[in-house]
Design an enzyme around this catalytic site. Structure first.
Site, mmCIF file in Angstrom:
data_model
loop_
_atom_site.group_PDB
_atom_site.id
_atom_site.type_symbol
_atom_site.label_atom_id
_atom_site.label_comp_id
_atom_site.label_asym_id
_atom_site.label_seq_id
_atom_site.Cartn_x
_atom_site.Cartn_y
_atom_site.Cartn_z
ATOM 1 N N SER A 195 11.905 17.960 27.849
ATOM 2 C CA SER A 195 10.784 17.012 26.452
ATOM 3 C C SER A 195 10.663 15.725 26.582
ATOM 4 O O SER A 195 10.466 14.585 27.868
ATOM 5 C CB SER A 195 11.906 16.529 25.796
ATOM 6 N N TYR A 219 19.153 12.212 20.275
ATOM 7 C CA TYR A 219 18.709 13.277 21.189
ATOM 8 C C TYR A 219 17.733 13.265 22.669
ATOM 9 O O TYR A 219 18.014 14.203 23.450
ATOM 10 C CB TYR A 219 17.529 13.914 20.208
ATOM 11 N N LYS A 263 18.410 14.493 26.596
ATOM 12 C CA LYS A 263 17.735 15.396 27.419
ATOM 13 C C LYS A 263 17.897 14.610 29.917
ATOM 14 O O LYS A 263 17.633 14.688 29.327
ATOM 15 C CB LYS A 263 16.855 15.053 27.149
HETATM 16 P P1 NAD Z 1 15.539 26.454 18.357
HETATM 17 O O1 NAD Z 1 16.736 25.595 17.843
HETATM 18 O O2 NAD Z 1 15.038 27.317 17.925
HETATM 19 O O3 NAD Z 1 16.768 27.113 20.199
HETATM 20 C C1 NAD Z 1 17.744 26.578 20.466
HETATM 21 C C2 NAD Z 1 18.335 27.696 19.931
HETATM 22 O O4 NAD Z 1 20.217 26.452 20.903
HETATM 23 C C3 NAD Z 1 19.021 28.064 19.153
HETATM 24 O O5 NAD Z 1 18.883 29.193 19.016
HETATM 25 C C4 NAD Z 1 21.168 27.575 18.507
HETATM 26 O O6 NAD Z 1 21.471 28.792 18.051
HETATM 27 C C5 NAD Z 1 21.031 27.904 20.279
HETATM 28 N N1 NAD Z 1 22.047 26.594 20.229
HETATM 29 C C6 NAD Z 1 22.475 25.248 20.100
HETATM 30 N N2 NAD Z 1 23.741 24.858 20.937
HETATM 31 C C7 NAD Z 1 24.457 26.544 20.917
HETATM 32 C C8 NAD Z 1 25.663 26.071 21.384
HETATM 33 N N3 NAD Z 1 26.179 25.186 21.604
HETATM 34 N N4 NAD Z 1 25.861 27.236 22.274
HETATM 35 C C9 NAD Z 1 25.061 28.194 22.068
HETATM 36 N N5 NAD Z 1 23.872 28.497 21.347
HETATM 37 C C10 NAD Z 1 23.126 27.176 20.883
HETATM 38 O O7 NAD Z 1 14.697 24.654 19.082
HETATM 39 P P2 NAD Z 1 13.620 25.000 20.439
HETATM 40 O O8 NAD Z 1 12.301 25.141 19.532
HETATM 41 O O9 NAD Z 1 13.365 26.720 20.949
HETATM 42 O O10 NAD Z 1 14.076 24.469 21.531
HETATM 43 C C11 NAD Z 1 14.877 25.078 22.840
HETATM 44 C C12 NAD Z 1 15.521 23.772 24.224
HETATM 45 O O11 NAD Z 1 14.013 23.031 23.980
HETATM 46 C C13 NAD Z 1 16.192 22.609 22.935
HETATM 47 O O12 NAD Z 1 16.682 22.665 24.522
HETATM 48 C C14 NAD Z 1 14.820 21.771 23.170
HETATM 49 O O13 NAD Z 1 15.858 20.593 22.757
HETATM 50 C C15 NAD Z 1 13.894 22.108 24.224
HETATM 51 N N6 NAD Z 1 12.642 21.843 23.342
HETATM 52 C C16 NAD Z 1 12.327 21.836 22.116
HETATM 53 C C17 NAD Z 1 11.347 21.451 22.111
HETATM 54 C C18 NAD Z 1 10.471 21.342 20.191
HETATM 55 O O14 NAD Z 1 9.389 21.283 20.338
HETATM 56 N N7 NAD Z 1 10.211 23.167 20.146
HETATM 57 C C19 NAD Z 1 10.616 20.095 23.009
HETATM 58 C C20 NAD Z 1 10.951 19.813 23.715
HETATM 59 C C21 NAD Z 1 11.309 20.357 24.277
HETATM 60 C C1 UD1 Z 2 8.715 15.428 17.302
HETATM 61 C C2 UD1 Z 2 10.362 14.748 18.319
HETATM 62 C C3 UD1 Z 2 10.262 14.494 19.559
HETATM 63 C C4 UD1 Z 2 10.539 15.908 20.113
HETATM 64 C C5 UD1 Z 2 8.872 16.920 19.316
HETATM 65 C C6 UD1 Z 2 9.218 18.503 19.346
HETATM 66 C C7 UD1 Z 2 10.422 12.251 16.718
HETATM 67 C C8 UD1 Z 2 10.479 10.355 16.446
HETATM 68 N N1 UD1 Z 2 10.364 12.816 18.080
HETATM 69 O O1 UD1 Z 2 7.769 14.964 18.527
HETATM 70 O O2 UD1 Z 2 11.694 14.126 20.114
HETATM 71 O O3 UD1 Z 2 10.674 16.760 21.288
HETATM 72 O O4 UD1 Z 2 8.927 16.251 17.712
HETATM 73 O O5 UD1 Z 2 10.445 18.776 18.773
HETATM 74 O O6 UD1 Z 2 10.984 13.341 16.522
HETATM 75 N N2 UD1 Z 2 3.475 13.859 11.544
HETATM 76 C C9 UD1 Z 2 3.191 14.144 10.129
HETATM 77 N N3 UD1 Z 2 3.629 14.911 9.341
HETATM 78 C C10 UD1 Z 2 4.249 15.523 8.988
HETATM 79 C C11 UD1 Z 2 5.142 15.857 10.904
HETATM 80 C C12 UD1 Z 2 4.181 15.296 11.948
HETATM 81 O O7 UD1 Z 2 1.543 13.425 10.159
HETATM 82 O O8 UD1 Z 2 5.299 16.214 8.344
HETATM 83 C C13 UD1 Z 2 2.855 13.613 12.903
HETATM 84 C C14 UD1 Z 2 3.356 13.011 13.695
HETATM 85 O O9 UD1 Z 2 3.623 11.285 12.953
HETATM 86 C C15 UD1 Z 2 2.835 13.319 15.064
HETATM 87 C C16 UD1 Z 2 2.246 14.480 15.076
HETATM 88 O O10 UD1 Z 2 2.385 14.713 13.872
HETATM 89 O O11 UD1 Z 2 1.799 11.983 15.248
HETATM 90 C C17 UD1 Z 2 3.285 15.828 15.938
HETATM 91 O O12 UD1 Z 2 4.833 15.345 15.097
HETATM 92 P P1 UD1 Z 2 5.954 16.150 15.849
HETATM 93 O O13 UD1 Z 2 5.084 17.609 15.582
HETATM 94 O O14 UD1 Z 2 6.836 15.792 14.771
HETATM 95 O O15 UD1 Z 2 5.717 15.747 16.897
HETATM 96 P P2 UD1 Z 2 6.714 15.030 17.716
HETATM 97 O O16 UD1 Z 2 6.524 13.257 17.042
HETATM 98 O O17 UD1 Z 2 5.445 14.859 18.944
#
Ligand code: NAD
Ligand code: UD1
Length: 337
Positions: free
Chosen positions: A124, A148, A152
């Site tokens: 991430s 969190y 990572k």
């Molecule tokens: P998500 O929660 O939708 O998907 C994660 C999946 O992992 C879920 O289906 C959950 O049930 C499963 N899971 C969690 N722990 C588990 C375990 N112990 N055993 C088996 N399954 C398990 O999240 P996502 O948004 O699809 O994210 C996927 C990956 O990308 C995650 O590792 C997350 O940290 C990373 N990531 C997400 C974002 C984002 O904004 N969505 C940003 C950066 C990184």
């Molecule tokens: C957040 C997490 C980051 C994670 C990412 C994806 C934090 C501090 N960071 O990133 O670790 O990898 O999500 O899951 O939580 N915002 C609003 N109102 C809202 C929600 C968000 O104003 O209700 C703003 C935030 O202040 C930010 C932007 O929207 O400026 C994006 O926010 P968000 O979608 O939560 O992502 P990140 O903060 O970038």
């Protein structure tokens, strides 16, 4: 080619599974459904007309994971499974360290035992911390600011150590910026449980009438309009990045780090406005205090992924909002709809 997708029922995992199936891969999905539903996988099967071998399994079940890898035939693993809510990780750090780190160690031990040494890992942009120089390059110092993010960062270290110790491993660390949007069909998408933490799902729930207004966290940042700037990336572009990384690993060893972002920053107000244009009515919002831990600005330099993988993001903010809205409109209550 058979690929194991951990967390394949989740948001990014389900979209990537769809692309893998379309590209001809055979996919086994491992997920404990802690933050997802089986329905997403059924819909991926429906959309592609191809079967997914789904296993409800927890990565903390080391024996179960080993038995799965022992079935043989896997060439690579894409590892999405993990917990991802920042605020919850501050309240329950042990749960996050155990789930994300121990879960990953169990997976790696099983892969090692059965000689599967290609891995694509969901990292991430959060590993860069809140004060880096923009745009972020992969060599920028890492400084995760919450449990969190530290899971990572620590998993990245574990994977780098593994590659240094054994040159047969091929590992991609993909640092996602802000994934949003949905498959263009509107049949799969992001289905957060409870109140969404992230901006796009919150806006979408306001637009569909599930919530009254968007709370904008801070309008006093040193940005053009005072609100936070992020690099939003369409989940289908992100999915394509995983296939590109997988292709790269097929004939190269070592650890590789790539930012997956568009390189473009958008402010909170720009996103709210664009979503309102797509929906056809303005999205109500209200300014509030900054959210603790938030950076003012975060966007990627994605040029390494272009140079090494030939990958870049193609979809713009308008399309991200259109696709996110189509999913939300068709499924106002997510997969329960
Ligand atoms: P998500 O929660 O939708 O998907 C994660 C999946 O992992 C879920 O289906 C959950 O049930 C499963 N899971 C969690 N722990 C588990 C375990 N112990 N055993 C088996 N399954 C398990 O999240 P996502 O948004 O699809 O994210 C996927 C990956 O990308 C995650 O590792 C997350 O940290 C990373 N990531 C997400 C974002 C984002 O904004 N969505 C940003 C950066 C990184
Ligand atoms: C957040 C997490 C980051 C994670 C990412 C994806 C934090 C501090 N960071 O990133 O670790 O990898 O999500 O899951 O939580 N915002 C609003 N109102 C809202 C929600 C968000 O104003 O209700 C703003 C935030 O202040 C930010 C932007 O929207 O400026 C994006 O926010 P968000 O979608 O939560 O992502 P990140 O903060 O970038």
């Amino acid at each position: 080619m058979k690929v194991l997708v951990t967390g394949g029922a989740g948001y990014i995992g389900s979209h990537t599974t769809l692309r893998l199936l379309q590209a001809g891969y055979d996919v086994v999905v491992l997920d404990n459904l802690v933050n997802s539903s089986r329905e997403s996988v059924l819909r991926v099967e429906h959309l592609t007309g191809r079967p997914v071998d789904f296993r409800k399994l927890d990565l903390l079940d080391a024996r179960g994971v080993d038995q799965l890898l022992a079935e043989g035939g896997f060439e690579a693993v894409i590892h999405f499974a993990g917990l991802k809510a920042v605020a919850e990780s501050v309240e329950k750090p042990l749960r996050y360290y155990e789930n994300n780190i121990v879960g990953t160690l169990n997976l790696l031990n099983a892969m090692e035992a059965h000689a599967v040494r290609q891995l694509v890992f969901s990292s991430s942009a959060t590993v860069y911390g809140a004060s880096g120089e923009m745009p972020l390059i992969e060599k920028a110092p890492l400084d995760a600011t919450n449990p969190y993010g530290r899971t990572k960062e620590q998993i990245e270290d574990i994977l780098s150590d593994l590659c240094a110790a054994d040159h047969r491993w091929s590992i991609a660390l993909l640092r996602y910026f802000n994934p949003v949007g949905a498959h263009e069909s509107g049949i799969i998408g992001e289905d957060p449980s409870g109140t969404p933490n992230n901006l796009l799902p919150f806006i979408a729930q306001v637009a569909v009438g599930r919530r009254e207004k968007v709370i904008v966290f801070g309008n006093d940042y040193a940005t053009d309009d005072g609100t936070g700037v992020r690099d939003y990336i369409h989940v289908m572009d992100l999915a394509a990045g995983h296939l590109a990384a997988l292709g790269h690993l097929a004939d190269k060893n070592g650890v590789f780090r790539w930012n997956l972002g568009t390189g473009q920053g958008s402010s909170v107000l720009e996103v709210i406005e664009t979503f309102g244009l797509v929906v056809g009515k303005p999205i109500p919002f209200q300014f509030a205090a900054r959210r603790s831990g938030d950076a003012a600005i975060s966007y990627a330099d994605p040029s390494a992924a272009l140079a090494d993988l030939g990958w870049s993001a193609h979809r713009d903010l308008r399309q991200m909002c259109e696709d996110h809205w189509r999913w939300q409109r068709k499924n106002p209550l997510g997969y329960e709809s």
